[in-house]
Design a protein around this motif. Structure first.
Motif, PDB file in Angstrom:
ATOM      1  N   LEU A   1      -2.902   0.439   4.216  1.00 20.95           N
ATOM      2  CA  LEU A   1      -2.663   1.886   4.251  1.00 20.95           C
ATOM      3  C   LEU A   1      -3.987   2.635   4.357  1.00 20.95           C
ATOM      4  N   ALA A   2      -4.982   2.194   3.582  1.00 24.78           N
ATOM      5  CA  ALA A   2      -6.278   2.880   3.588  1.00 24.78           C
ATOM      6  C   ALA A   2      -6.965   2.753   4.941  1.00 24.78           C
ATOM      7  N   ASN A   3      -6.976   1.553   5.468  1.00 28.35           N
ATOM      8  CA  ASN A   3      -7.621   1.315   6.764  1.00 28.35           C
ATOM      9  C   ASN A   3      -6.963   2.176   7.845  1.00 28.35           C
ATOM     10  N   PHE A   4      -5.647   2.201   7.812  1.00 28.35           N
ATOM     11  CA  PHE A   4      -4.888   2.979   8.782  1.00 28.35           C
ATOM     12  C   PHE A   4      -5.198   4.475   8.658  1.00 28.35           C
TER      13      PHE A   4
ATOM     14  N   PHE B   1     -11.201  11.480  -1.217  1.00 27.84           N
ATOM     15  CA  PHE B   1     -10.177  12.304  -0.575  1.00 27.84           C
ATOM     16  C   PHE B   1      -8.803  11.649  -0.724  1.00 27.84           C
ATOM     17  N   LEU B   2      -8.737  10.350  -0.443  1.00 30.72           N
ATOM     18  CA  LEU B   2      -7.466   9.646  -0.493  1.00 30.72           C
ATOM     19  C   LEU B   2      -6.920   9.603  -1.922  1.00 30.72           C
ATOM     20  N   LYS B   3      -7.813   9.361  -2.868  1.00 32.08           N
ATOM     21  CA  LYS B   3      -7.371   9.299  -4.254  1.00 32.08           C
ATOM     22  C   LYS B   3      -6.762  10.624  -4.683  1.00 32.08           C
ATOM     23  N   ALA B   4      -7.398  11.715  -4.292  1.00 34.21           N
ATOM     24  CA  ALA B   4      -6.879  13.035  -4.663  1.00 34.21           C
ATOM     25  C   ALA B   4      -5.478  13.223  -4.094  1.00 34.21           C
ATOM     26  N   LYS B   5      -5.291  12.809  -2.846  1.00 31.92           N
ATOM     27  CA  LYS B   5      -3.982  12.973  -2.214  1.00 31.92           C
ATOM     28  C   LYS B   5      -2.946  12.055  -2.866  1.00 31.92           C
ATOM     29  N   MET B   6      -3.391  10.866  -3.248  1.00 30.75           N
ATOM     30  CA  MET B   6      -2.453   9.952  -3.903  1.00 30.75           C
ATOM     31  C   MET B   6      -2.048  10.493  -5.271  1.00 30.75           C
ATOM     32  N   ASP B   7      -3.001  11.124  -5.924  1.00 31.66           N
ATOM     33  CA  ASP B   7      -2.683  11.705  -7.224  1.00 31.66           C
ATOM     34  C   ASP B   7      -1.626  12.801  -7.080  1.00 31.66           C
ATOM     35  N   LEU B   8      -1.756  13.558  -6.003  1.00 30.53           N
ATOM     36  CA  LEU B   8      -0.791  14.625  -5.747  1.00 30.53           C
ATOM     37  C   LEU B   8       0.629  14.073  -5.721  1.00 30.53           C
ATOM     38  N   LEU B   9       0.761  12.855  -5.194  1.00 28.48           N
ATOM     39  CA  LEU B   9       2.088  12.243  -5.092  1.00 28.48           C
ATOM     40  C   LEU B   9       2.315  11.199  -6.180  1.00 28.48           C
ATOM     41  N   GLN B  10       1.429  11.203  -7.155  1.00 29.04           N
ATOM     42  CA  GLN B  10       1.507  10.265  -8.279  1.00 29.04           C
ATOM     43  C   GLN B  10       1.686   8.832  -7.791  1.00 29.04           C
ATOM     44  N   MET B  11       0.830   8.463  -6.842  1.00 28.57           N
ATOM     45  CA  MET B  11       0.880   7.091  -6.326  1.00 28.57           C
ATOM     46  C   MET B  11      -0.207   6.262  -6.988  1.00 28.57           C
ATOM     47  N   ASP B  12       0.143   5.042  -7.309  1.00 22.20           N
ATOM     48  CA  ASP B  12      -0.822   4.076  -7.815  1.00 22.20           C
ATOM     49  C   ASP B  12      -1.898   3.850  -6.744  1.00 22.20           C
ATOM     50  N   HIS B  13      -3.158   3.952  -7.152  1.00 20.81           N
ATOM     51  CA  HIS B  13      -4.239   3.824  -6.165  1.00 20.81           C
ATOM     52  C   HIS B  13      -4.245   2.473  -5.463  1.00 20.81           C
ATOM     53  N   ARG B  14      -3.670   1.466  -6.130  1.00 20.03           N
ATOM     54  CA  ARG B  14      -3.660   0.139  -5.508  1.00 20.03           C
ATOM     55  C   ARG B  14      -2.836   0.111  -4.221  1.00 20.03           C
ATOM     56  N   PHE B  15      -1.975   1.122  -4.085  1.00 20.05           N
ATOM     57  CA  PHE B  15      -1.169   1.214  -2.872  1.00 20.05           C
ATOM     58  C   PHE B  15      -2.018   1.261  -1.612  1.00 20.05           C
TER      59      PHE B  15
ATOM     60  N   TYR C   1      -0.480  -3.507   2.704  1.00 19.78           N
ATOM     61  CA  TYR C   1      -0.211  -3.391   4.131  1.00 19.78           C
ATOM     62  C   TYR C   1       0.843  -2.316   4.375  1.00 19.78           C
ATOM     63  N   LEU C   2       0.601  -1.558   5.406  1.00 17.24           N
ATOM     64  CA  LEU C   2       1.389  -0.375   5.721  1.00 17.24           C
ATOM     65  C   LEU C   2       2.899  -0.658   5.776  1.00 17.24           C
ATOM     66  N   ASN C   3       3.608  -0.087   4.813  1.00 15.61           N
ATOM     67  CA  ASN C   3       5.071  -0.180   4.734  1.00 15.61           C
ATOM     68  C   ASN C   3       5.597  -1.609   4.631  1.00 15.61           C
ATOM     69  N   ASP C   4       4.693  -2.573   4.524  1.00 12.50           N
ATOM     70  CA  ASP C   4       5.117  -3.974   4.518  1.00 12.50           C
ATOM     71  C   ASP C   4       5.612  -4.343   3.127  1.00 12.50           C
ATOM     72  N   GLY C   5       6.892  -4.564   3.028  1.00 16.73           N
ATOM     73  CA  GLY C   5       7.471  -4.888   1.730  1.00 16.73           C
ATOM     74  C   GLY C   5       7.580  -3.690   0.803  1.00 16.73           C
ATOM     75  N   PHE C   6       7.304  -2.499   1.308  1.00 20.67           N
ATOM     76  CA  PHE C   6       7.485  -1.288   0.489  1.00 20.67           C
ATOM     77  C   PHE C   6       8.977  -1.112   0.214  1.00 20.67           C
ATOM     78  N   SER C   7       9.298  -0.646  -0.964  1.00 20.79           N
ATOM     79  CA  SER C   7      10.687  -0.291  -1.230  1.00 20.79           C
ATOM     80  C   SER C   7      11.009   0.977  -0.440  1.00 20.79           C
ATOM     81  N   GLY C   8      12.294   1.288  -0.338  1.00 15.20           N
ATOM     82  CA  GLY C   8      12.698   2.481   0.405  1.00 15.20           C
ATOM     83  C   GLY C   8      11.962   3.719  -0.092  1.00 15.20           C
ATOM     84  N   GLY C   9      11.923   3.862  -1.406  1.00  9.77           N
ATOM     85  CA  GLY C   9      11.268   5.029  -1.988  1.00  9.77           C
ATOM     86  C   GLY C   9       9.767   5.020  -1.757  1.00  9.77           C
TER      87      GLY C   9
END
Ligand SMILES: Nc1ncnc2c1ncn2[C@@H]1O[C@H](COP(=O)(O)OP(=O)(O)OP(=O)(O)O)[C@@H](O)[C@H]1O
Ligand SMILES: [Mg+2]
Lengths: 436, 288
Positions: free
Chosen positions: B127-130, B157-171, B175-183
């Motif tokens: 996701l980060a590379n993309f 920049f990315l961390k700030a945006k991930m925080d906005l969506l309360q996403m774990d930074h490890r996300f 790999y992009l959408n690979d094995g991601f749950s629907g949500g």
């Protein structure tokens, strides 16, 4: 420089020039007889059915005796700085740099040296560790009778790395070898001997610029893993597109030995490689990963064998192939399980990504199973770059070439993640990017 | 029933017109950002969209609702330029220029964004590379000499945006959408919206597949991005996302046409009554 064909006199001349002991000279001469007795492979041979070598003018390429190097140990040609410098910048246990099979640099860390590790060129090894080499060289793994090109190699081999790790020693940091071809003829021999309980990582690079006319690489790789050993071996082939490559490569694994073998093949005009793992000892396991990317009119042919000769052995092969333009790949893989090899797991998968309609991939998986308690799977796929993936990336602003580049990089990632050495990984990534 | 519906329709129509007027007053008569006129789209030779008209300006939030298979995603993908969606008639302008002539990547770089209903997985590409590549191609398009966003700056920049969506930074390393749950996929789409900062965004069922908490987080995250600079077309089946992202306009698509437009009340009415009352509203077949 005068070019000579492959003759008995040429064998004698090479052996004398290298100042070899009599046993090696005799070995070469005997191998040359084998070479002469074997027919040149043709499209009628099952293993060569899809790889046409008729355009190869083998004899007009000839052996490499001394070429433009005036005397042993003082080669005129150095590999380009940009090729060598990144290797020197890495943390390694030792580096061997050769041009056309003659050594220009050979280092080994004091620490490894003190533990009895040997890392040197094969000629030095023959001179200084004759008995050690003699008991392994082209005996257990790749005998001269393995094929026409194995016999030719046995008669005319020149240069290549020798790695020996004594019992119980973990060589730790990677050892790196570069063979740079400037004269268009290389015959390097890689011999790795890991004694009981030893561990090592070896990365070999084969590289050349694109030269004029046909060039030849006729190599052999022998990986000998005694019981309880562990080897990571990464072979990166980036020959210029005028090189015809023929190699025989075989690993033998003792009890509980573990091999991770990464095969990257991006260069050459045509290459035919036989790559085999022999799981001789109970509990041995081997993983083979292929990372192949061809363009133009390149033709890459890999013939792999996973031979389970003992119980409780595991082999896993994954070859990823991307093809552009009119390039072609052939992968022919066989898993053999002997009757004694119960509780065996053997897997093989070949994934081909065609980036042009004119590219072609042939995948021929095979199983020969004589034991009954066995888990084996094989699979092959051929597909184009997924348009939905490309569209997704384009919808984020990536122009089509960038989107394709990312999809291809992603395609290779599974194998790339297996490359244990950061420097080698970066080099491969750069090579992939250049090619897209 | 039909008489009653028609009256209601007039009433909603008036409300919509009033809302539009209010928009104009608020933002001035801004240049139409995304203007869709009489858009016809076929897939595999099969007509799906049959004359869609829609205008989305910066600062406006539009909801697009409609039954399964009515053509909402088709509109979204056609707007983004999916090669499988053939525009057979009509026109689309974006910031005054012909959108239909642009390749998808150009549409994106000019400020159009689509959060996909079904994002595809790209194994091997993190996701980060993309996202870094996506940012850098934009910078490069704006300035050919650009050397790309420095990695530490990008990380912040990315961390700030991930925080906005309360996403774990490890996300970021996955790999992009690979094995991601629907949500998780929907959250990643919202993250891309936040990172790419478009002028007009189409959100195709970004609320579907989110649990209640995730819905709140994502909706609030998207809502935080809303403002005078962002126009949104929110495709949804449910009122609940509209409780967070308050639409100025609601449109209803039926069988490839927008048959009804109105204010936020329209969504409530749908929730209550379903789509059956709209049957027969299609062009040429409607009762008016
Ligand atoms: N690639 C395609 N091939 C064939 N038919 C398609 C394709 N894409 C869409 N369609 C058809 O077009 C119609 C509209 O589909 P679309 O995905 O736009 O509906 P939607 O309104 O987004 O539905 P949903 O609410 O279920 O997401 C459907 O009948 C669908 O089957
Ligand atoms: Mg849809």
């Amino acid at each position: 420089m005068e070019r000579k064909g492959f003759t008995c006199e040429a064998v004698e001349e090479l052996s004398a020039y290298l100042d070899e002991p009599g046993w090696m000279r005799d070995f070469r001469l005997a191998a040359f007889e084998v070479y002469q007795s074997l027919p040149m492979p043709s499209l009628r041979d099952e293993a060569w059915r899809r790889t046409d070598i008729r355009p190869l003018q083998l004899d007009s390429i000839g052996p490499f005796l001394n070429g433009n190097h005036p005397s042993p140990g003082s080669p005129v040609v150095e590999p380009p700085a940009e090729v060598v410098a990144p290797l020197l910048a890495q943390e390694t246990g030792g580096i061997l740099v050769q041009v056309d099979g003659a050594t220009v640099r050979c280092t080994l860390s004091e620490e490894l040296g003190a533990q009895g590790v040997l890392f040197t060129d094969m000629h030095m090894a023959v001179r200084e560790h004759g008995e050690l080499v003699r008991s392994h060289f082209m005996r257990q793994a790749v005998p001269p009778t393995a094929g026409k090109f194995a016999a030719l190699h046995a008669a005319f081999w020149r240069g290549g790395p020798f790695l020996y790790v004594p019992a119980g020693v973990d060589a730790g940091v990677p050892l790196v070898s570069l063979l740079w071809a400037s004269a268009g003829r290389t015959f390097s021999h890689t011999l790795v001997v890991l004694e009981h309980g030893a561990q090592a990582t070896l990365v070999t690079h084969l590289e050349s610029r694109v030269g004029s006319g046909q060039a030849l690489h006729n190599g052999a790789v022998e990986l000998l893993l005694e019981d309880d050993t562990r080897l990571q071996y990464v072979a990166v082939q980036e020959w210029g597109s005028n090189v015809w490559q023929f190699t025989h490569e075989r690993a033998r694994l003792g009890r509980n030995a573990d091999l991770e073998w990464v095969i990257s093949s991006m260069g050459s005009r045509l290459s035919k490689s036989f790559q085999t793992v022999e799981l001789d000892g109970a509990g041995a396991s081997a993983r083979m990963y292929g990372l192949l990317f061809a363009d133009g009119s390149q033709h890459l042919d890999h013939d792999t064998q996973q031979n389970h000769n003992a119980p409780d052995t595991t082999s896993d092969l994954l070859f990823k192939v991307a093809l552009k333009d009119r390039s072609r790949s052939v992968w022919q893989g066989m898993i053999r399980v002997l009757p004694a090899a119960q509780r065996t797991n053997g897997y093989q998968a070949n994934r081909n990504l065609l980036l042009a309609e004119t590219a072609r991939a042939d995948s021929i998986p095979g199983l020969e199973i004589e034991a009954d308690d066995v888990r084996c799977t094989h699979g092959a796929t051929v597909g184009q770059a997924d348009e939905d993936q490309v569209f997704y990336l384009m919808s984020r602003g990536l122009p089509r070439p960038d989107a394709t580049r990312l999809v291809v990089a992603g395609f290779f990632a599974e194998v790339m993640d297996r490359v244990p050495v950061l420097g080698a990984r970066e080099r491969l990534q750069a090579a992939i990017q250049r090619r897209i | 029933m039909r008489v009653f519906d028609s009256r209601l329709w007039l009433c909603y129509n008036a409300a919509a017109r009033w809302a539009m007027e209010r928009q104009r007053k608020r933002y001035g008569d801004v240049h139409a950002m995304l203007q869709v006129r009489n858009l016809h789209v076929s897939v595999d030779g099969q007509p799906i969209l049959k004359g869609v008209n829609l205008v989305v300006r910066q600062g406006e939030i539009h909801a697009l609702m409609g039954p399964n298979g009515s053509g909402k995603s088709t509109l979204a993908k056609a707007l983004m330029g999916h090669p499988g969606y053939e525009v057979t008639a009509g026109e689309v302008t974006f910031k005054g220029q012909n959108l239909l002539e642009m390749a998808p990547d150009e549409r994106s770089r000019r400020g159009l964004f689509l959060a996909f209903q079904y994002p595809v997985a790209i194994p091997g590409v993190s996701l980060a590379n993309f996202l870094r590549t996506a940012i850098n191609v934009r910078r490069k398009a704006a300035d050919p000499d650009d050397k790309g966003l420095p990695i530490p700056e990008f990380r912040r920049f990315l961390k700030a945006k991930m925080d906005l969506l309360q996403m774990d930074h490890r996300f970021a390393g996955r790999y992009l959408n690979d094995g991601f749950s629907g949500g998780e996929k929907k959250r990643a789409e919202a993250l891309q919206l936040a990172v790419l900062e478009p002028d007009i965004a189409v959100l195709d069922e970004t609320d579907s597949g989110l649990d209640i908490d995730a819905l709140r987080v994502v909706s609030e995250g998207v809502n935080a991005l809303a403002g005078p600079d962002l126009g949104m077309l929110v495709i949804t089946h449910y009122q609940r996302i509209l409780n967070y992202i308050k639409p100025h306009f609601v449109h209803i698509m039926l069988d490839g046409e927008i048959v009804e437009s109105g204010g936020p009340e329209l969504a409530l009415k749908l929730e209550e009554r379903g789509y059956t009352w709209l049957e027969g509203k299609q062009n040429g077949r409607g009762s008016g």
